[in-house]
Design a protein around this motif. Structure first.
Motif, PDB file in Angstrom:
ATOM      1  N   GLY A 254     -12.755  32.852  10.209  1.00 53.69           N
ATOM      2  CA  GLY A 254     -12.871  31.867   9.127  1.00 53.69           C
ATOM      3  C   GLY A 254     -12.463  30.467   9.524  1.00 53.69           C
ATOM      4  O   GLY A 254     -12.542  29.255   8.839  1.00 53.69           O
ATOM      5  N   ASP A 255     -12.466  30.168  11.082  1.00 62.09           N
ATOM      6  CA  ASP A 255     -12.127  28.910  11.454  1.00 62.09           C
ATOM      7  C   ASP A 255     -13.138  28.499  12.497  1.00 62.09           C
ATOM      8  O   ASP A 255     -13.198  28.804  13.702  1.00 62.09           O
ATOM      9  CB  ASP A 255     -10.660  28.946  12.200  1.00 62.09           C
ATOM     10  CG  ASP A 255     -10.109  27.807  12.845  1.00 62.09           C
ATOM     11  OD1 ASP A 255     -10.903  26.948  13.027  1.00 62.09           O
ATOM     12  OD2 ASP A 255      -8.881  27.768  13.067  1.00 62.09           O
TER      13      ASP A 255
ATOM     14  N   ASP B 104      -6.079  27.949  13.888  1.00 66.52           N
ATOM     15  CA  ASP B 104      -5.111  27.445  13.105  1.00 66.52           C
ATOM     16  C   ASP B 104      -4.040  28.051  12.297  1.00 66.52           C
ATOM     17  O   ASP B 104      -2.960  27.767  11.953  1.00 66.52           O
ATOM     18  CB  ASP B 104      -5.895  26.294  12.414  1.00 66.52           C
ATOM     19  CG  ASP B 104      -6.288  25.104  13.515  1.00 66.52           C
ATOM     20  OD1 ASP B 104      -5.846  25.156  14.710  1.00 66.52           O
ATOM     21  OD2 ASP B 104      -7.310  24.332  13.258  1.00 66.52           O
ATOM     22  N   ALA B 105      -4.714  29.325  11.674  1.00 63.95           N
ATOM     23  CA  ALA B 105      -3.874  29.798  10.687  1.00 63.95           C
ATOM     24  C   ALA B 105      -2.542  30.315  11.300  1.00 63.95           C
ATOM     25  O   ALA B 105      -2.768  30.779  12.463  1.00 63.95           O
ATOM     26  CB  ALA B 105      -4.530  30.975  10.220  1.00 63.95           C
TER      27      ALA B 105
ATOM     28  N   HIS C  65       4.752  28.428  15.265  1.00 62.83           N
ATOM     29  CA  HIS C  65       4.563  29.870  15.007  1.00 62.83           C
ATOM     30  C   HIS C  65       5.505  30.560  16.227  1.00 62.83           C
ATOM     31  O   HIS C  65       5.716  29.806  17.402  1.00 62.83           O
ATOM     32  CB  HIS C  65       3.041  30.047  15.471  1.00 62.83           C
ATOM     33  CG  HIS C  65       2.803  31.593  15.210  1.00 62.83           C
ATOM     34  ND1 HIS C  65       3.184  32.749  15.892  1.00 62.83           N
ATOM     35  CD2 HIS C  65       1.810  31.967  14.136  1.00 62.83           C
ATOM     36  CE1 HIS C  65       2.754  33.898  15.196  1.00 62.83           C
ATOM     37  NE2 HIS C  65       2.049  33.351  14.437  1.00 62.83           N
ATOM     38  N   PRO C  66       6.192  31.718  16.036  1.00 60.81           N
ATOM     39  CA  PRO C  66       7.123  32.191  16.918  1.00 60.81           C
ATOM     40  C   PRO C  66       6.431  32.732  18.268  1.00 60.81           C
ATOM     41  O   PRO C  66       7.090  32.776  19.247  1.00 60.81           O
ATOM     42  CB  PRO C  66       7.623  33.224  16.176  1.00 60.81           C
ATOM     43  CG  PRO C  66       6.728  33.790  15.132  1.00 60.81           C
ATOM     44  CD  PRO C  66       6.049  32.203  14.638  1.00 60.81           C
TER      45      PRO C  66
ATOM     46  N   ASP D 263      -0.911  37.591  13.579  1.00 60.80           N
ATOM     47  CA  ASP D 263      -1.192  37.812  14.977  1.00 60.80           C
ATOM     48  C   ASP D 263      -2.669  37.594  15.409  1.00 60.80           C
ATOM     49  O   ASP D 263      -2.999  38.330  16.131  1.00 60.80           O
ATOM     50  CB  ASP D 263      -0.711  39.237  15.277  1.00 60.80           C
ATOM     51  CG  ASP D 263      -1.117  40.518  14.516  1.00 60.80           C
ATOM     52  OD1 ASP D 263      -2.019  39.939  13.518  1.00 60.80           O
ATOM     53  OD2 ASP D 263      -1.010  41.415  14.788  1.00 60.80           O
ATOM     54  N   TYR D 264      -3.460  36.772  14.644  1.00 58.45           N
ATOM     55  CA  TYR D 264      -4.563  36.437  14.821  1.00 58.45           C
ATOM     56  C   TYR D 264      -5.129  36.065  16.305  1.00 58.45           C
ATOM     57  O   TYR D 264      -4.279  35.312  16.913  1.00 58.45           O
ATOM     58  CB  TYR D 264      -5.397  35.402  14.074  1.00 58.45           C
ATOM     59  CG  TYR D 264      -5.160  35.660  12.663  1.00 58.45           C
ATOM     60  CD1 TYR D 264      -5.031  37.083  12.114  1.00 58.45           C
ATOM     61  CD2 TYR D 264      -5.582  34.745  11.400  1.00 58.45           C
ATOM     62  CE1 TYR D 264      -5.347  37.067  10.651  1.00 58.45           C
ATOM     63  CE2 TYR D 264      -5.512  34.651  10.268  1.00 58.45           C
ATOM     64  CZ  TYR D 264      -5.271  36.375   9.663  1.00 58.45           C
ATOM     65  OH  TYR D 264      -5.327  36.490   8.476  1.00 58.45           O
ATOM     66  N   ASN D 265      -5.796  36.971  16.923  1.00 53.84           N
ATOM     67  CA  ASN D 265      -6.208  36.651  18.231  1.00 53.84           C
ATOM     68  C   ASN D 265      -7.616  36.968  18.702  1.00 53.84           C
ATOM     69  O   ASN D 265      -8.141  37.983  18.088  1.00 53.84           O
ATOM     70  CB  ASN D 265      -5.182  37.303  19.132  1.00 53.84           C
ATOM     71  CG  ASN D 265      -5.407  38.734  19.374  1.00 53.84           C
ATOM     72  OD1 ASN D 265      -6.293  39.268  20.097  1.00 53.84           O
ATOM     73  ND2 ASN D 265      -4.627  39.471  18.260  1.00 53.84           N
TER      74      ASN D 265
END
Length: 347
Positions: free
Chosen positions: A298-299, A269-270, A236-237, A279-281
């Protein structure tokens, strides 16, 4: 830097009078289908309901959405009718500060749709801070700085986090310098130390991004402690971005001269969605009286780990996690759609 003597910006953990939101009105937020619109409305309503279990909640509703909002919002949630372009209350609402006697003053920033992008409309949203302040009965201090609530954060003791690519953005403040921005933040927020993040997350620099909002990166749950989003997957960047941000914060001190105790909030993990790197945080949560309304994705493992970290960071508060993927698909998180109104004086 000399702080404005009469104004100070309380931490988000200070007691609240209420929490404000805006109900989704149209455009990309509601999407192209009835299912998309329902998903958005339900997401905003779920955040409002979760917060209302802890403190009063008021939602600004566009005149066209009054009947629709009534079907989604709980009966104990207050509404105020005013024209809206969009529904990101953190950015369009006022930033409340306390004056020398403990009363509230609302700071009204200039809002231009996150830097006047071609796709945005903001004429109605630019007036919402005044509407909200008037409804709350608080006086207003107007600023000429183009700024958003998601672009600033404080520890309540004069430390303010900002981002070079936001406040110095040519689409926002083309003639700004660090010194001018810092002077304005001292005048309006009582800032004693401004910390300039070099950048935000990768997704935030795409067409519909804010170009570096701090509330997707870091937050200060208490003075001297910093919760930092980290991406641990080198595919991931943001793996490199968050490594650089950690190194940056390791070299910083707050307004009282303390180095930060950095607590990492690892990403789920996504890695991607239909638009590219996500940008999930978990940094983008909102603190309420006695609670924290947190993002989930959902993780199960990552969501539970984050909830535990947040519980430790905010002792005595109950963490409530909501699946925030519908919000992030629209450009933000739970913090982005909420704005706290502090209590008039410390409880």
């Amino acid at each position: 830097m000399t702080a404005a003597p009469s104004l100070s910006w309380p931490a988000e953990t200070a007691p609240h009078d209420r929490l404000w939101l805006a109900f989704p009105t149209g455009g990309y937020t509601l999407g192209d289908t009835a299912a998309d619109a329902h998903e958005a409305r339900q997401m905003w309503a779920d955040v409002a309901a979760a917060a209302a279990d802890f403190e009063p909640v008021t939602v600004v509703v566009d005149p066209s959405q009054v009947e629709v909002a009534a079907r989604y919002l709980r009966d104990d949630i207050e509404t105020v009718v005013a024209p809206l372009d969009d529904a990101w209350m953190r950015d369009i609402g006022p930033t409340w500060v306390r004056d020398g006697s403990g009363g509230l003053t609302a700071i009204d920033w200039v809002f231009n749709g996150w830097g006047a992008p071609a796709w945005a409309t903001w004429g109605k949203d630019a007036l919402i801070a005044q509407t909200v302040a008037a409804t709350a009965g608080t006086p207003v201090v107007s600023s000429l700085l183009v700024n958003e609530g998601g672009a600033i954060h404080t520890d309540g003791e004069g430390t303010v986090l900002v981002t070079e690519t936001v406040q110095l953005d040519q689409g926002r403040n083309p003639h700004a310098t660090r010194e001018r921005v810092e002077a304005e933040l001292a005048r309006t927020l009582g800032a004693r130390k401004v910390i300039w993040l070099p950048r935000g997350l990768t997704r935030d620099y795409e067409e519909f991004g804010t170009r570096g909002h701090v509330d997707m990166v870091a937050t200060l749950p208490s003075p001297g402690t910093l919760l930092l989003h980290v991406q641990r997957n080198d595919a991931h960047p943001d793996f490199e971005v968050t490594r650089e941000l950690r190194a940056f914060f390791e070299g910083q001190t707050d307004a009282s001269g303390r180095r930060f105790d950095i607590v990492e909030l690892p990403a789920p993990d996504a890695l991607t969605d239909d638009e590219g790197p996500v940008d999930y945080n978990y940094v983008n949560h909102v603190v309420v009286n006695g609670g924290v309304i947190a993002c989930a994705f959902g993780d199960r493992v990552a969501d539970e780990r984050a909830a535990g970290i947040l519980a430790d960071a905010y002792p005595g508060r109950r963490v409530v996690s909501l699946d925030a993927r519908p919000l992030f698909a629209r450009g933000g998180g739970i913090h982005c759609i909420t704005q706290q109104q502090p209590a008039a004086s410390p409880a």
